[in-house]
Design an enzyme around this catalytic site. Structure first.
Site, PDB file in Angstrom:
ATOM      1  N   CYS A 111       0.848  -1.189   0.000  1.00 20.29           N
ATOM      2  CA  CYS A 111       0.000   0.000   0.000  1.00 20.29           C
ATOM      3  C   CYS A 111       0.883   1.238   0.000  1.00 20.29           C
ATOM      4  O   CYS A 111       1.875   1.301   0.735  1.00 20.29           O
ATOM      5  CB  CYS A 111      -0.900  -0.005   1.239  1.00 20.29           C
ATOM      6  N   HIS A 153      -8.948  -3.548  -2.670  1.00 20.24           N
ATOM      7  CA  HIS A 153      -8.030  -2.775  -1.828  1.00 20.24           C
ATOM      8  C   HIS A 153      -8.450  -1.303  -1.789  1.00 20.24           C
ATOM      9  O   HIS A 153      -8.532  -0.685  -0.720  1.00 20.24           O
ATOM     10  CB  HIS A 153      -6.614  -2.924  -2.403  1.00 20.24           C
ATOM     11  N   GLU A 154      -8.738  -0.744  -2.975  1.00 16.36           N
ATOM     12  CA  GLU A 154      -9.087   0.680  -3.037  1.00 16.36           C
ATOM     13  C   GLU A 154     -10.468   0.944  -2.431  1.00 16.36           C
ATOM     14  O   GLU A 154     -10.678   1.970  -1.771  1.00 16.36           O
ATOM     15  CB  GLU A 154      -9.021   1.194  -4.472  1.00 16.36           C
ATOM     16  N   HIS A 157     -10.116   1.256   1.207  1.00 14.00           N
ATOM     17  CA  HIS A 157      -9.619   2.570   1.631  1.00 14.00           C
ATOM     18  C   HIS A 157     -10.767   3.534   1.916  1.00 14.00           C
ATOM     19  O   HIS A 157     -10.728   4.292   2.889  1.00 14.00           O
ATOM     20  CB  HIS A 157      -8.730   3.190   0.547  1.00 14.00           C
TER      21      HIS A 157
END
Length: 199
Positions: A111, A153-154, A157
């Site tokens: 990351c 993953h995004e 976030h």
């Protein structure tokens, strides 16, 4: 400017990337409001995110990673089959596939906001994200393999979750220790890349 750069990268400014521990990374981001779609400010944010992702050699980057509390992420990456994917999405919602049909793949993950370490993490090998583009049009993005990992993953976030939050206590502690050792070197590489681009 270098050849083959995305127009967004050429137009964009490089912003500082937030680091684990900063408050904006650890809470759910605000949705993009209807009034903000199609505005120059939103277009500029996307350009800046592409430029920042480029100099950091990222696969994707979320708005809170450049200090902006909005549900936006961009990506520019190659998947497992060498196909390049480039795009952006606002207010994304990840389709939850039935557990029975989901194949989890454990691979190293890193990351930009945890500069340095990569840790093994299981993610679904297929992901579908639904949202809107910068002009408010509905978009559906489907990814497999590494691109699916990026989409998950995004999206994490934007919910205030980092990949290290999905690790066991020991692995998370190891990742933070490695980050402390490697971050200055990573920051120096990013700064050099920005300088080469004249940013």
């Amino acid at each position: 400017m270098g050849e083959g750069l995305l127009p967004e990268v050429e137009r964009g400014a490089v912003r500082r990337i937030t680091v684990v521990g900063e408050e904006v990374l650890h809470r759910r981001c605000a949705p993009v409001a209807d009034a903000d779609f199609g505005t120059p400010g939103l277009a500029r944010l996307i350009d800046d995110m592409f430029a920042t992702n480029h100099v950091a050699h990222g696969a994707g980057i979320a708005a809170n990673q450049v200090g902006v509390d909005l549900q936006v992420f961009v990506w520019d990456m190659e998947d497992d089959w060498g196909v390049r994917h480039v795009g952006h999405i606002m207010n994304p919602v990840l389709d939850e596939e039935p557990l029975a049909g989901r194949r989890l793949v454990e691979e190293p993950e890193g990351c930009l906001s945890v500069p340095g370490p990569h840790k093994m993490l299981a993610r679904a090998d297929h992901a579908v994200v639904r949202g809107r583009d910068k002009d408010g049009r509905e978009v559906v993005v489907e990814g497999r393999g590494y691109f699916a990992r990026c989409l998950q993953h995004e999206t994490d976030h934007l919910h205030g979750r980092l990949y290290i939050d999905r690790l066991g206590k020991r692995e998370r502690r190891d990742a933070l220790r490695e980050m402390a050792e490697l971050r200055d070197e990573v920051f120096a590489r990013r700064a050099a890349a920005a300088e080469r681009l004249g940013k």
